[in-house]
Scaffold this active site. Structure first.
Site, mmCIF file in Angstrom:
data_model
loop_
_atom_site.group_PDB
_atom_site.id
_atom_site.type_symbol
_atom_site.label_atom_id
_atom_site.label_comp_id
_atom_site.label_asym_id
_atom_site.label_seq_id
_atom_site.Cartn_x
_atom_site.Cartn_y
_atom_site.Cartn_z
ATOM 1 N N ASP A 1 0.827 -1.208 0.000
ATOM 2 C CA ASP A 1 0.000 0.000 0.000
ATOM 3 C C ASP A 1 0.867 1.266 0.000
ATOM 4 O OD1 ASP A 1 -2.404 1.345 -0.051
ATOM 5 O OD2 ASP A 1 -2.644 1.374 2.127
ATOM 6 N N HIS B 1 2.186 3.381 -9.077
ATOM 7 C CA HIS B 1 1.946 1.972 -9.415
ATOM 8 C C HIS B 1 3.073 1.432 -10.297
ATOM 9 C CE1 HIS B 1 -1.842 2.332 -7.487
ATOM 10 N NE2 HIS B 1 -2.444 3.021 -8.435
ATOM 11 N N LEU C 1 10.903 -20.443 -4.930
ATOM 12 C CA LEU C 1 9.954 -19.542 -4.264
ATOM 13 C C LEU C 1 8.593 -19.509 -4.971
ATOM 14 C CD1 LEU C 1 9.750 -17.002 -2.154
ATOM 15 C CD2 LEU C 1 9.988 -15.666 -4.243
HETATM 16 C C1 IPE Z 1 -5.383 -2.679 -0.025
HETATM 17 O O1 IPE Z 1 -5.087 -1.347 -0.229
HETATM 18 C C2 IPE Z 1 -5.439 -3.426 -1.331
HETATM 19 C C3 IPE Z 1 -4.160 -3.627 -1.997
HETATM 20 C C4 IPE Z 1 -2.983 -3.298 -1.550
HETATM 21 C C5 IPE Z 1 -4.245 -4.311 -3.270
HETATM 22 P P1 IPE Z 1 -6.225 -0.245 -0.372
HETATM 23 O O2 IPE Z 1 -5.529 1.029 -0.607
HETATM 24 O O3 IPE Z 1 -7.220 -0.675 -1.374
HETATM 25 O O4 IPE Z 1 -6.892 -0.293 1.075
HETATM 26 P P2 IPE Z 1 -7.829 0.757 1.802
HETATM 27 O O5 IPE Z 1 -8.869 1.183 0.822
HETATM 28 O O6 IPE Z 1 -6.965 1.907 2.214
HETATM 29 O O7 IPE Z 1 -8.367 0.027 2.970
HETATM 30 C C1 IPE Z 2 -1.657 0.252 -3.300
HETATM 31 O O1 IPE Z 2 -1.438 1.613 -3.348
HETATM 32 C C2 IPE Z 2 -1.957 -0.331 -4.655
HETATM 33 C C3 IPE Z 2 -3.336 -0.809 -4.815
HETATM 34 C C4 IPE Z 2 -4.271 -0.772 -3.910
HETATM 35 C C5 IPE Z 2 -3.686 -1.357 -6.099
HETATM 36 P P1 IPE Z 2 -2.629 2.656 -3.340
HETATM 37 O O2 IPE Z 2 -3.016 2.917 -4.747
HETATM 38 O O3 IPE Z 2 -3.722 2.199 -2.459
HETATM 39 O O4 IPE Z 2 -1.911 3.928 -2.734
HETATM 40 P P2 IPE Z 2 -2.492 4.913 -1.639
HETATM 41 O O5 IPE Z 2 -2.897 4.067 -0.469
HETATM 42 O O6 IPE Z 2 -3.650 5.609 -2.263
HETATM 43 O O7 IPE Z 2 -1.348 5.804 -1.318
HETATM 44 MG MG MG Z 3 -4.113 2.424 -0.488
#
Ligand code: IPE
Ligand code: IPE
Ligand code: MG
Length: 261
Positions: free
Chosen positions: A34, A51, A145
């Site tokens: 995240d 990303h 792995l």
């Molecule tokens: C969790 O992250 C999902 C992934 C890392 C794929 P999110 O960014 O979607 O989670 P929330 O919305 O902050 O809970």
């Molecule tokens: C995690 O990073 C990737 C996915 C959930 C696909 P985020 O896109 O949720 O990044 P933040 O949390 O908004 O910074």
């Molecule tokens: Mg996120």
């Protein structure tokens, strides 16, 4: 396939981990990757730049996990709730598996990595599905792995599906309701061949599970890092593993060597 909760597979001789027993390397590490969007925002870049950068972290962390002797690495790449994001971002995310595998599949094959997936792949666009299925097929005979991508994965969906399948089997008289045990439930989840994670890492500063492996994480050690996923590196993983190694797991019992047991 795996002996649950055994830690005898480490191959590390890292100085930074030397003070910990080799058998404290987690077998299965699951990561909620995240913070990509915030990483980009902090640099004045669009969220998708985060990303894109995230793929580099996946490469680094996969290599380091293998080097440390971790056997299974599960990465939460896209949740069943992530469809709520703006379409351009979802479209971009759905292109990442292809991009990642185009540039990295050969290296994964050389590294003897087995690519696996967990989630409802039926909803993925065909280009995403093809890339992932190709990688799984190409690495099927590998023995190293396990790199398990959670794609369109959500724990609630997983549990509902498991319940439906079990109800169906009972209805068809293939399974006795009395014979439904924890093992039977686990076998119907989306990770039937994997041991439960020993260590869960969430980057990005949020302290929640976001619908990730709710059943499987029952006794997993949790580790939350404030680092955004694109900033997470080899040292970050070493630190998480080292903290894991210093923890005492009890599974509801008493401390090892306790006088009172
Ligand atoms: C969790 O992250 C999902 C992934 C890392 C794929 P999110 O960014 O979607 O989670 P929330 O919305 O902050 O809970
Ligand atoms: C995690 O990073 C990737 C996915 C959930 C696909 P985020 O896109 O949720 O990044 P933040 O949390 O908004 O910074
Ligand atoms: Mg996120």
């Amino acid at each position: 396939m795996f002996e649950k909760f055994s830690f005898k597979t480490g191959k590390t001789d890292e100085p930074s981990l030397a003070s910990h027993k080799v058998n404290k390397i987690p077998v299965h590490v699951a990561i909620i990757m995240d913070g990509n969007g915030r990483w980009a925002k902090r640099r004045g870049l669009p969220r998708i730049a985060g990303h894109r950068e995230a793929m580099k972290t996946i490469k680094r962390v996969t290599k380091e996990a293998d080097r440390l002797g971790i056997k299974v690495l599960t990465l939460y790449a896209f949740s069943t709730e992530n469809w709520k994001r703006p379409k351009p971002e979802v479209d971009f995310l759905m292109k990442l598996p292809q991009q990642f595998l185009n540039s990295y599949l050969n290296e994964l094959i050389e590294q003897n990595v087995q690519v696996r997936t967990m989630g409802d792949l039926s909803r993925l666009p065909s280009h995403t599905l093809q890339a992932v299925e190709h990688a799984v097929a190409r690495t099927q005979k590998n023995t190293g792995l396990i790199l398990n991508f959670a794609l369109n994965y959500g724990s609630h969906l997983e549990i509902v599906r498991a319940m439906k399948a079990i109800i169906q089997e009972v209805g068809d008289n293939r399974l006795d309701a009395e014979a439904v045990t924890e093992e039977v439930v686990a076998r119907h989840l989306m990770s039937p061949a994997l041991p439960d994670p020993d260590l869960l890492i969430r980057t990005g500063g949020e302290v929640r599970l976001s619908n990730f492996m709710l059943w499987q994480l029952a006794y997993t050690e949790l580790y939350f890092s404030d680092e955004y996923w694109p900033d997470f590196n080899e040292q970050s993983l070493q630190k998480a593993v080292s903290i894991f190694a210093s923890r005492q797991r009890r599974y509801g019992g008493l401390m090892e060597g306790s006088e009172e047991n």
